[in-house]
Enzyme design. Structure first.
Site, mmCIF file in Angstrom:
data_model
loop_
_atom_site.group_PDB
_atom_site.id
_atom_site.type_symbol
_atom_site.label_atom_id
_atom_site.label_comp_id
_atom_site.label_asym_id
_atom_site.label_seq_id
_atom_site.Cartn_x
_atom_site.Cartn_y
_atom_site.Cartn_z
ATOM 1 N N LYS A 78 10.438 -0.982 -14.985
ATOM 2 C CA LYS A 78 10.674 -0.971 -13.538
ATOM 3 C C LYS A 78 12.169 -0.883 -13.271
ATOM 4 O O LYS A 78 12.975 -1.546 -13.935
ATOM 5 C CB LYS A 78 10.083 -2.244 -12.912
ATOM 6 C CG LYS A 78 10.183 -2.283 -11.380
ATOM 7 C CD LYS A 78 9.527 -3.542 -10.822
ATOM 8 C CE LYS A 78 9.611 -3.588 -9.306
ATOM 9 N NZ LYS A 78 8.941 -4.784 -8.735
ATOM 10 N N SER B 12 5.589 -4.054 -5.025
ATOM 11 C CA SER B 12 6.664 -3.096 -5.195
ATOM 12 C C SER B 12 6.628 -2.353 -6.541
ATOM 13 O O SER B 12 7.274 -1.311 -6.708
ATOM 14 C CB SER B 12 8.015 -3.812 -5.086
ATOM 15 O OG SER B 12 8.167 -4.769 -6.136
ATOM 16 N N SER C 35 3.801 -8.472 -6.210
ATOM 17 C CA SER C 35 4.221 -7.102 -6.536
ATOM 18 C C SER C 35 3.838 -6.613 -7.922
ATOM 19 O O SER C 35 4.095 -5.460 -8.252
ATOM 20 C CB SER C 35 5.742 -6.980 -6.363
ATOM 21 O OG SER C 35 6.086 -7.042 -5.002
#
Length: 502
Positions: free
Chosen positions: A84, A165, A189
């Site tokens: 990420k 996210s 998330s």
């Protein structure tokens, strides 16, 4: 042999050890998949050359190990992962999904990613995400939203969000672009995009994984975790990611168990709590309610005892979160001013104040600006006690509710992960309140700092994946993973995203 991109982490490890494939071949297959599915926008910075270099080093270690008996290798040696874009990676652009960090190349490595490289993992690239992890759909990314590889039955033209996210990470794992990915979870998330994309997502206990080198959103909530296609793979990744870090004052000095060694131990005799407050007054959708009931039955059939519990402050958890998280964000994001790193917008004759204003106006997106304003208001003189201080007190009550349930003998808690399946791109991005409601089932766990695991269980009538969430005691990921594995076996979820059908 199974297609290389269809292997799980555990299967890929076995294939590498048996000599059935190489780390280079495994990495090349996944890099080709990333290129073939660029339309998903799951990976925003590809690191192909570095990936192949890391894969060749892994193959060299494996050859040396065969020549020299007893030579040890890392638990993820040769396993290609997506990272990420919130994790700082030395020499590789790290943007946090924001224009304000678009030019930022860190001179250091986050502890979690460093732990993964020490375990032998291979970095395929940086995964797309909501800007500064603020969002539930991946649509706030400055680089365009990632796309879910699933589509509704009979409606392939309508593209869906992957959740957020960590939507890029979820989409990459679901679409077989990576064997696993890192995510971060502030209010859901990891778990929410895992449910939307039909994969496994684990938010560990707060403090289990170091936050050092992770771009901060809300410091008392942010926690790194693995996103994989199986519970066993999540256990393997967590074991490599976790550990005490003296550079992070919130990192817990607790031992890291061998999670993968206990994941198959079963759940006979465990007590599973079902919180009545997770059934809102307006009711759950019939599909989610039926899936939740089925999950209870599956755990009961596996040997667990099912009991009703009460978590009375659940109803105020979302409001509490959306005071605390923006308040911490407004403080953390004050550092992005154009002075030290990242974007700088300045014209001749501008004052320092002008540079701050122009840089932040150009660098931050709408959702980030919204949360900074909310947080600054909650922390301002005259409102601090009424909002932020009160929210912290309510947060303590939420954590106390969970402690009471565990003290009464509950081992894990079972809830839905999300109130709906994935929704179309653009449907909710203009309505922040509706978007925030996506976190209604995941936020309480985050506020209490507990481990939470989302496991894919069923498809909706429209052919979209839905997950159930398991919540455990602090630092008892072992039990959560065991329960998750029991649920995974009973559900036997083998559906693939629409993108991969045929």
């Amino acid at each position: 042999m199974t297609k290389l991109t269809d292997l799980t982490i555990a299967e890929a490890r076995a294939a590498l050890e048996a000599g059935d494939t190489t780390a280079v071949a495994l990495t090349e297959a996944h890099l080709a998949a990333v290129d073939a599915h660029e339309d998903l926008n799951a990976i925003i910075t590809k690191t192909g050359e570095r990936a192949l270099e890391m894969a060749r080093a892994s193959d060299d270690r494996r050859k040396a190990g065969r020549r020299k008996a007893g030579r040890t290798r890392g638990a993820l040696d040769g396993i290609p992962l997506a990272i990420k874009d919130l994790f700082c990676t030395e020499g590789v652009r790290t943007t946090a999904g924001s224009n304000i960090l678009a030019p930022f190349v860190p001179p250091y490595e986050s502890t979690v990613s460093a732990n993964l490289w020490d375990a032998g993992a291979v970095m395929l690239g940086k995964a797309n995400m909501d800007e500064f992890a603020m969002g539930s759909s991946n649509e706030t990314s400055a680089f365009g939203g990632a796309v879910n590889p699933w589509t509704r039955a009979g409606d392939p033209e309508t593209r869906l969000v992957p959740g957020g996210s960590s939507g890029g990470s979820a989409a990459a794992v679901a679409a077989r672009l990576a064997l696993g990915a890192t995510g971060t979870d502030t209010g859901g998330s990891i778990r929410q995009p895992a449910s939307f994309c039909g994969i496994v997502g684990l938010k560990p206990t707060y403090g289990r994984c170091s936050r050092w080198g992770i771009v901060a959103f809300a410091s008392s909530l942010d926690q790194a975790g693995p996103m994989t296609r199986t519970v066993t793979d999540a256990a393997l990744m967590l074991g490599a990611m976790a550990g005490h870090d003296p550079k992070d004052s919130t990192s817990a000095p607790v031992p890291v168990p061998d999670f993968a060694a206990t994941v198959e131990q079963g759940i006979a005799g465990l007590t599973v709590g079902i919180p009545r407050e997770y059934r809102p007054e307006e009711g759950l959708s019939p599909e989610i309610d039926a899936m939740w009931t089925r999950g209870m039955e599956m755990l009961r059939d596996a040997g667990a005892r099912i009991v009703d519990i009460s978590l009375p402050h659940t109803k105020v958890a979302l409001a509490t979160y959306y005071i605390i998280a923006p308040a911490e964000a407004s403080s953390n994001l004050a550092r992005y001013d154009g002075v030290r790193y990242g974007l700088r917008v300045v014209d001749e004759g501008d004052s320092l104040h002008d540079m701050y204003r122009k840089t932040r106006a150009a660098g931050f997106g709408t959702e980030v600006k919204r949360r900074i304003l909310i947080g600054t208001y909650a922390l301002s003189a005259g409102y601090y006690d009424a909002y932020y201080l009160k929210a912290q007190k309510v947060r303590s009550l939420i954590a106390r509710d969970f402690r009471a349930a565990f003290d009464d003998g509950v081992d894990v808690i079972l809830t839905p992960t999300t109130p709906s399946a994935a929704f179309p791109l653009g449907q909710e991005v203009t309505d922040p309140v509706t978007m925030y409601l996506n976190d209604v089932f995941t936020v309480p766990t985050s506020l209490a700092g507990l481990p939470g695991l989302s496991v894919p269980v069923a498809l909706t009538g429209e052919g979209l994946p839905q997950g159930l969430q398991l919540i455990g005691r602090p630092f008892d990921e072992d039990t959560v993973l065991r329960a998750g594995r029991a649920l995974e076996k009973a559900a036997a979820f083998t559906a693939k995203p629409t993108l991969l059908e045929g």
